[in-house]
Scaffold this active site. Structure first.
Site, PDB file in Angstrom:
ATOM      1  N   LYS A  70       0.836  -1.218   0.000  1.00  0.00           N
ATOM      2  CA  LYS A  70       0.000   0.000   0.000  1.00  0.00           C
ATOM      3  C   LYS A  70       0.865   1.259   0.000  1.00  0.00           C
ATOM      4  CE  LYS A  70      -1.659  -1.530   3.811  1.00  0.00           C
ATOM      5  NZ  LYS A  70      -2.377  -1.796   5.070  1.00  0.00           N
ATOM      6  N   THR A  95      -7.008   9.716   8.920  1.00  0.00           N
ATOM      7  CA  THR A  95      -6.756   8.438   8.235  1.00  0.00           C
ATOM      8  C   THR A  95      -6.600   7.297   9.246  1.00  0.00           C
ATOM      9  OG1 THR A  95      -4.398   8.957   8.224  1.00  0.00           O
ATOM     10  CG2 THR A  95      -5.640   9.480   6.213  1.00  0.00           C
ATOM     11  N   GLY A 155      -7.289   4.008  10.823  1.00  0.00           N
ATOM     12  CA  GLY A 155      -8.002   2.792  10.416  1.00  0.00           C
ATOM     13  C   GLY A 155      -8.080   2.537   8.922  1.00  0.00           C
ATOM     14  N   THR A 156      -7.285   3.262   8.132  1.00  0.00           N
ATOM     15  CA  THR A 156      -7.359   3.061   6.674  1.00  0.00           C
ATOM     16  C   THR A 156      -6.940   1.637   6.284  1.00  0.00           C
ATOM     17  OG1 THR A 156      -5.151   4.026   6.478  1.00  0.00           O
ATOM     18  CG2 THR A 156      -7.020   5.462   5.989  1.00  0.00           C
ATOM     19  N   GLY A 157      -5.860   1.148   6.909  1.00  0.00           N
ATOM     20  CA  GLY A 157      -5.359  -0.191   6.571  1.00  0.00           C
ATOM     21  C   GLY A 157      -6.357  -1.275   6.968  1.00  0.00           C
ATOM     22  N   CYS A 158      -6.958  -1.134   8.153  1.00  0.00           N
ATOM     23  CA  CYS A 158      -7.949  -2.116   8.633  1.00  0.00           C
ATOM     24  C   CYS A 158      -9.152  -2.124   7.696  1.00  0.00           C
ATOM     25  CB  CYS A 158      -8.421  -1.753  10.043  1.00  0.00           C
ATOM     26  SG  CYS A 158      -7.075  -1.579  11.229  1.00  0.00           S
TER      27      CYS A 158
HETATM   28  N1  LIG Z   1      -4.304  10.508   2.022  1.00  0.00           N
HETATM   29  C1  LIG Z   1      -4.762   9.466   1.311  1.00  0.00           C
HETATM   30  N2  LIG Z   1      -5.471   9.668   0.173  1.00  0.00           N
HETATM   31  C2  LIG Z   1      -5.950   8.623  -0.552  1.00  0.00           C
HETATM   32  N3  LIG Z   1      -5.744   7.341  -0.217  1.00  0.00           N
HETATM   33  C3  LIG Z   1      -5.024   7.062   0.894  1.00  0.00           C
HETATM   34  C4  LIG Z   1      -4.494   8.098   1.717  1.00  0.00           C
HETATM   35  N4  LIG Z   1      -3.848   7.528   2.783  1.00  0.00           N
HETATM   36  C5  LIG Z   1      -3.976   6.194   2.618  1.00  0.00           C
HETATM   37  N5  LIG Z   1      -4.663   5.906   1.475  1.00  0.00           N
HETATM   38  C6  LIG Z   1      -5.034   4.578   0.991  1.00  0.00           C
HETATM   39  O1  LIG Z   1      -5.585   3.884   2.108  1.00  0.00           O
HETATM   40  C7  LIG Z   1      -5.240   2.515   2.055  1.00  0.00           C
HETATM   41  C8  LIG Z   1      -4.484   2.125   3.312  1.00  0.00           C
HETATM   42  O2  LIG Z   1      -3.136   2.515   3.127  1.00  0.00           O
HETATM   43  P1  LIG Z   1      -2.102   2.898   4.258  1.00  0.00           P
HETATM   44  O3  LIG Z   1      -0.765   2.864   3.599  1.00  0.00           O
HETATM   45  O4  LIG Z   1      -2.554   4.159   4.909  1.00  0.00           O
HETATM   46  O5  LIG Z   1      -2.332   1.694   5.244  1.00  0.00           O
HETATM   47  P2  LIG Z   1      -1.831   1.510   6.726  1.00  0.00           P
HETATM   48  O6  LIG Z   1      -0.654   2.358   6.991  1.00  0.00           O
HETATM   49  O7  LIG Z   1      -1.701   0.050   6.910  1.00  0.00           O
HETATM   50  O8  LIG Z   1      -3.015   2.016   7.577  1.00  0.00           O
HETATM   51  P3  LIG Z   1      -3.060   1.986   9.197  1.00  0.00           P
HETATM   52  O9  LIG Z   1      -2.323   3.166   9.657  1.00  0.00           O
HETATM   53  O10 LIG Z   1      -4.521   2.023   9.460  1.00  0.00           O
HETATM   54  O11 LIG Z   1      -2.405   0.717   9.637  1.00  0.00           O
HETATM   55  C9  LIG Z   1      -4.440   2.340   0.749  1.00  0.00           C
HETATM   56  O12 LIG Z   1      -5.323   1.965  -0.285  1.00  0.00           O
HETATM   57  C10 LIG Z   1      -3.865   3.725   0.518  1.00  0.00           C
HETATM   58  O13 LIG Z   1      -3.521   3.944  -0.821  1.00  0.00           O
HETATM   59  C1  LIG Z   2      -6.345  -2.560  17.367  1.00  0.00           C
HETATM   60  C2  LIG Z   2      -5.661  -1.906  16.235  1.00  0.00           C
HETATM   61  N1  LIG Z   2      -5.401  -2.633  15.126  1.00  0.00           N
HETATM   62  C3  LIG Z   2      -4.767  -2.050  14.066  1.00  0.00           C
HETATM   63  C4  LIG Z   2      -4.387  -0.728  14.114  1.00  0.00           C
HETATM   64  C5  LIG Z   2      -3.643  -0.111  12.935  1.00  0.00           C
HETATM   65  O1  LIG Z   2      -4.315   0.910  12.385  1.00  0.00           O
HETATM   66  C6  LIG Z   2      -4.686   0.007  15.285  1.00  0.00           C
HETATM   67  N2  LIG Z   2      -4.344   1.316  15.411  1.00  0.00           N
HETATM   68  N3  LIG Z   2      -5.328  -0.615  16.323  1.00  0.00           N
END
Ligand SMILES: Nc1ncnc2c1ncn2[C@@H]1O[C@H](COP(=O)(O)OP(=O)(O)OP(=O)(O)O)[C@@H](O)[C@H]1O
Ligand SMILES: Cc1ncc(CO)c(N)n1
Length: 268
Positions: A173, A204, A206-209
């Protein structure tokens, strides 16, 4: 109705973890179930404490679900420690679980170790090989491969290197790069890019979850890996575009926009 299980940590503020997963499942019209691996004391400003759940009750939660219910997809998020990881891997193998989406959560946005550093090797050795798809962000891809990742080309190389460790598909990602938000998928044959414009927001959490749960929902619904990622990318983009200014820090993604827009009862 399709049934999707999340195995992850609880986020007390509701923006990430189990709570984000269940909201995402509901918005996709699939039935959500949860196995809680850890309880975090967390809000939009950070993670303040974690209590891990014992491996025995994690194993039992998985067992009673699979003994009773057909699970169409599984999302794995925060797994915290070595025992937890090994237990989850054993149980999912025992039940021949399908459509496993592994989000290798390591460090929270605020810098807290959600995966104990010594547990990284267990995650690589025991969870990567059973994953249908793994969804590392740039930092996680770097931690898994030891490679520097500064651009799309580096993301592609990392995706290929992680593929060699056993998962059937890898989605690196690009949320943490500075240009467009481009995610890179490698399925063992070809690379595909999923691109959206970068949304200018601090919210942002929880974007990854959200993304990994949307992929799991789509796989449960019968979409191919490509379609599941494509649809999940559309979902997360709308969820970030309409993200919520809740709390004093990094606010959460918005699951209700897509849901209520579909139902025609949007109430912002
Ligand atoms: N500012 C943004 N604008 C558009 N898309 C975004 C943005 N930030 C993240 N994304 C998208 O959100 C999704 C999650 O990506 P990200 O790299 O943020 O995950 P993450 O770091 O695992 O998230 P978390 O911090 O919740 O663990 C991907 O599809 C990414 O391209
Ligand atoms: C419980 C939990 N899982 C995953 C993440 C990553 O976003 C978080 N901040 N908290």
């Amino acid at each position: 109705m399709k049934k999707v299980l999340t195995i992850a940590g609880s986020d007390s503020s509701g923006g990430a973890g189990i709570q984000a997963d269940l909201k995402t499942f509901s918005a996709h019209g699939v039935f959500g179930m949860s196995v809680i691996t850890a309880v975090t004391a967390q809000n939009t400003q950070g993670v303040f404490a974690v209590q891990d759940i014992s491996k025995d009750i994690i194993a039992k939660q998985i067992e009673v679900i699979f003994e009773d219910i057909d699970v169409d997809a599984v999302k794995i998020g925060m797994v915290s420690q070595i025992d937890t990881i090994n237990t989850i891997a054993e149980e999912l193998k025992k039940y021949n679980a399908k459509n496993i989406v592994l989000d290798p959560v390591m460090i929270s946005k605020s810098g807290f170790d959600l995966l104990r550093p010594e547990a990284k090797d267990a995650l690589i050795k025991n969870l990567l090989p059973i994953a249908t798809i793994i969804t590392p962000n740039i930092h996680e891809a770097r931690a898994i491969t030891g490679m520097e990742i500064k651009n799309i080309n580096d993301m592609e190389m990392a995706a290929k290197a992680i593929f060699e460790m056993g998962p059937k598909n890898v989605l690196v990602k690009g949320g943490h790069l500075e240009e467009d938000a481009t995610d890179v998928l490698f399925d063992g044959y070809e690379i595909n890019h999923f691109k959206s414009h970068r949304i200018n927001t601090k919210n942002t959490h929880g974007t990854g979850c959200t993304l990994s749960s949307a992929i799991a929902s789509n796989l449960a619904l019968g979409y191919s890996i490509f379609e599941a990622v494509e649809r999940a990318k559309e979902y997360i983009t709308v969820a970030i575009e309409h993200s919520l200014s809740i709390g004093k820090g990094v606010g959460p993604t918005n699951h209700f926009y897509t849901l209520y827009k579909k139902a025609g009862v949007l109430n912002e």
